[in-house]
Enzyme design. Structure first.
Site, PDB file in Angstrom:
ATOM      1  N   VAL A 445       0.833  -1.201   0.000  1.00 11.24           N
ATOM      2  CA  VAL A 445       0.000   0.000   0.000  1.00 11.24           C
ATOM      3  C   VAL A 445       0.867   1.250   0.000  1.00 11.24           C
ATOM      4  CG1 VAL A 445      -1.950  -1.108   1.143  1.00 11.24           C
ATOM      5  CG2 VAL A 445      -0.180  -0.029   2.519  1.00 11.24           C
ATOM      6  N   ASP A 446       0.396   2.252  -0.695  1.00  3.49           N
ATOM      7  CA  ASP A 446       1.000   3.572  -0.635  1.00  3.49           C
ATOM      8  C   ASP A 446       0.566   4.220   0.678  1.00  3.49           C
ATOM      9  OD1 ASP A 446       2.366   5.846  -1.493  1.00  3.49           O
ATOM     10  OD2 ASP A 446       0.537   6.706  -2.317  1.00  3.49           O
TER      11      ASP A 446
END
Length: 759
Positions: A445-446
């Site tokens: 995930v960013d």
């Protein structure tokens, strides 16, 4: 003939800078899969991606098969592969129920006639005074309209299947019922034409009741199947009905007039009264209210809207009045894109379908061969009348082995699962993504906009000696004014909040992953991270303490250099989303490893990771290197899903087995990711994973039902139990069993409509 799939991919790269300031203009991937073109089928245009307006328009006036989406033609009809009725490729709010009405009418006419024929045939066996020469003639008279009229579509589709060399369930139904009816007709009218081995007590056995009842039961199965298909497409129709037909348009002088929503164009000002649905996508320019967006996000809590807040078509305004400016209309609205995306996904084919396709390709010929073998065995070894028993066994095998349950097993679950996800704000691009998501064991995930709110705000302006805070902020904001990145917007918004006038910036430039620069009021200004300072041969030591303190708290430190000298540092914080912790815990409980991949400073990233108890942090990664980080995890044997905003993280989204676009579903996000979450938070990923696992489990259950049913049913119908139990399966019972198998698969798939996807 099957042609190899054609794959088209394109990527463009725009400006990127500083820490988490990485931005890629777009990355689009499209896959066209031209599929088998049956010899009997001509003019089938290949399917195009529906995510764009052009594709939406191209689908108008095209009919396609829900089980074989490669079949496309410009008029209604039946599929030359499976015989199923075609449906419009472009979804409509109104359901086309003509096929259902026709089959229902045929069924209800067939029911009483078949019941009387069955009573006449069974009466003498039960001791009822229904025997006599008239009995057989009445059976023939009543069974004929059932077989020849009510069952006529089955014979037409069966003939088409032979002509096109795509044998299917209608091939077997036509053979079975046709053989039983023709034999009975010959036995009644021309019994002397039949060999003695067909006769019993000098009379030919009649199977009018079997032919009529089989047709009626198959009609029942068709009615139930068509109703189930209508329910699976109910998700699309309910979405289409969300958008209002009328909009209240405000003219330049403030005059309000009601116009059809199709007449609204971008730039129009619209009034939204309390309780009304919003007609198009746009932005609020006046008023405040709470809007129910549950139809898009699956979340029940209304969202506050005020000036400059975005609003979407189909959402419901609360108690306040709003004036909005239209930005996206017609096929460009998010609702329209969702509808076309869901429709295309429902017709896509999961890789697991290949198993059913391979089996189906050999299944019907194998069944016909089994029926012939059973008939020969009964003819040579069976008791008298041997040929009559052989006919019963052959017809029973043909009917009970109809592959309708096998053909429905995967597509029904896909259609229901994709529609269920749409109601929860989980948009599945195609069935392959839905299947792959089940296997994912690592989620990358960013940080910004995924784990955090994506709306950072300026916390501190710390100038170096000799610099003024307001001047420092003004120079930084002017330099960042052309960027749409959340951190850049935070700097600009803070300057505007302090009523600082922003001069024009000239000679703008950028270094992806490090920073941006421009000339402002004749002064050369750089804004970015430590990497940018090192490139300028500047030492950040004098402000390192402030930057480190900000990073330890999870904030981002952005340095500002003016005329090649360190001028100060800006600290920007982005709050963690309230739903993030519960979602991370749920994903980890499901066996998914959660890793943060960000371009931000390692200390800032670690602070967020520690707060959320993530498994790993990969920080200070340049945009072009994010895909390499995903590839490294894949080389370790992990099945990776990447969640990002669909723009900044496009290469990594494309590299991962499943790309998950967070946010409100822009064109780029919807075209570059296998899954799009309308509400951009990790809770949606939990829903997507649960949906994938439940759908794939449902498909395997359906395939099990279909395979085990035929594995057990065909031998019983062929008569393997007769030597031991004296049991020979009646064709009527075989037909009932065949219908039950289809109903069981349909009913099991429809259970997904009530699936609980909330974490």
């Amino acid at each position: 003939m099957t042609r190899a799939p054609e794959h088209r991919c394109g990527a463009g790269h725009g400006t990127a800078h500083g820490g988490d300031h990485d931005k890629l203009a777009e990355h689009r991937c499209g896959h066209d899969h031209p599929a088998p073109e049956p010899a009997s089928c001509c003019g089938h245009a290949q399917a195009a991606s529906p995510a764009s307006t052009a594709a939406a328009t191209a689908g108008a006036g095209v009919w396609t098969c829900p089980m074989h989406p490669e079949i496309r033609q410009d008029h209604p009809g039946s599929c030359p592969i499976c015989g199923m009725a075609l449906e419009p490729a472009t979804p409509t709010a109104e359901e086309d129920s003509s096929e259902l009405r026709d089959m229902t009418r045929r069924f209800w006419i067939g029911v009483p006639l078949s019941a009387i024929v069955l009573a006449l045939a069974m009466g003498p066996m039960l001791g009822l005074p229904l025997d006599g020469g008239w009995n057989a003639w009445v059976q023939a008279a009543l069974a004929s309209p059932v077989v020849l009229w009510a069952g006529w579509p089955f014979f037409v589709r069966g003939w088409h299947s032979v002509w096109s060399r795509h044998l299917n369930m209608f091939t077997l139904i036509a053979l079975g019922t046709g053989a039983a009816y023709l034999f009975s007709l010959i036995g009644l009218l021309l019994p002397h034409w039949l060999p003695r081995s067909f006769l019993e007590n000098g009379r030919a056995p009649l199977y009018f009741e079997s032919a009529a009842v089989i047709v009626t039961l198959v009609l029942l199965g068709q009615v139930l199947e068509l109703r189930a298909r209508a329910q699976t497409s109910g998700a699309i129709r309910s979405l289409l009905k969300l958008a209002p037909r009328v909009a209240h348009r405000l003219d330049a002088d403030g005059t309000e007039q009601d116009v059809d929503v199709d007449q609204v164009v971008a730039g129009d000002r619209l009034r939204i009264r309390p309780g009304e649905k919003i007609p198009v996508d746009g932005r609020v320019v006046d008023g405040s209210s709470h809007v129910d967006e549950s139809m898009l996000t699956g979340e029940p809590d209304p969202v506050r809207k005020q000036a400059d807040s975005p609003v979407s078509a189909g959402t419901v305004n609360g108690s306040g009045g709003l004036v909005m400016t239209a930005e996206h209309v017609g096929a460009e609205t998010l609702l329209s894109q969702i509808v076309h995306m869901v429709a295309e996904a429902q017709r896509s084919r999961a890789p697991i379908q290949r198993l059913a396709d391979v089996v189906s390709g050999w299944f019907v010929p194998a069944v016909v061969l089994s029926a012939i073998v059973a008939a020969v065995a009964w003819t040579l070894l069976g008791p008298p009348p041997a040929l009559a028993h052989a006919l019963v066994a052959a017809v029973s095998v043909l009917i009970i082995a109809c592959p309708c349950a096998l053909g429905l097993a995967t597509p029904m679950s896909i259609m229901v699962g994709v529609g269920r996800g749409a109601h929860e704000g989980v948009l599945i691009r195609d069935a392959a993504a839905l299947e792959t998501l089940e296997k994912v064991d690592t989620l990358v995930v960013d940080k910004t906009g995924t784990l955090t709110e994506g709306k950072p705000s300026l916390q501190q302006v710390v100038p170096a000696e000799g610099h003024d805070p307001d001047t420092l902020l003004m120079l930084a904001a002017a330099t960042e004014s052309g960027s749409e990145h959340p951190l850049a917007r935070a700097i600009v918004d803070a300057a505007k909040a302090r009523d600082l006038a922003l001069p024009a910036a000239r000679d703008f430039g950028s270094d992806p992953g490090r920073g941006v620069w421009a000339t402002v009021d004749g002064r050369r200004v750089h804004v970015g991270n430590e990497g940018m300072l090192r490139g300028l041969d500047l030492d950040p030591a004098t402000l390192a303490g402030t930057a480190d303190a900000a990073r330890r708290s999870g904030a981002t430190a952005v340095y500002v250099a003016v005329d090649d000298a360190l001028a100060g540092v800006l600290t920007i914080a982005d709050a963690i989303k309230p739903s993030a912790q519960a979602a991370v815990d749920r994903l980890k409980a499901a066996g998914v490893r959660v890793i943060m991949l960000t371009g931000d400073n390692a200390r800032s990233a670690q602070a967020v990771a520690d707060a959320l108890r993530l498994d790993e942090v990969i920080a200070e990664v340049l945009p072009q290197d994010k895909a390499d980080a995903v590839a490294r995890l894949q080389r370790e044997g992990r099945v990776v899903a990447m969640a990002g905003d669909g723009v900044n993280d496009a290469p990594a989204l494309a590299r991962a087995e499943v790309g998950i676009a967070m946010g409100t579903g822009t064109d780029v996000a919807m075209e570059s990711a296998g899954v799009t979450l309308v509400k951009g938070d990790l809770g949606g990923i939990v829903k997507a994973v649960l949906l994938s696992r439940m759908t794939m489990r449902n498909i395997r259950q359906n395939l099990f039902f279909a395979f085990i049913y035929n594995a057990l049913g065909v031998p019983v119908a062929a008569g393997v139990l007769y030597p031991v139990f004296g049991l020979l399966l009646s064709p009527m019972i075989a037909s009932a069993a065949m219908s039950f198998s289809s109903v069981s698969v349909i009913g099991n798939a429809l259970r997904l409509r009530g699936a609980k996807l909330k974490p």
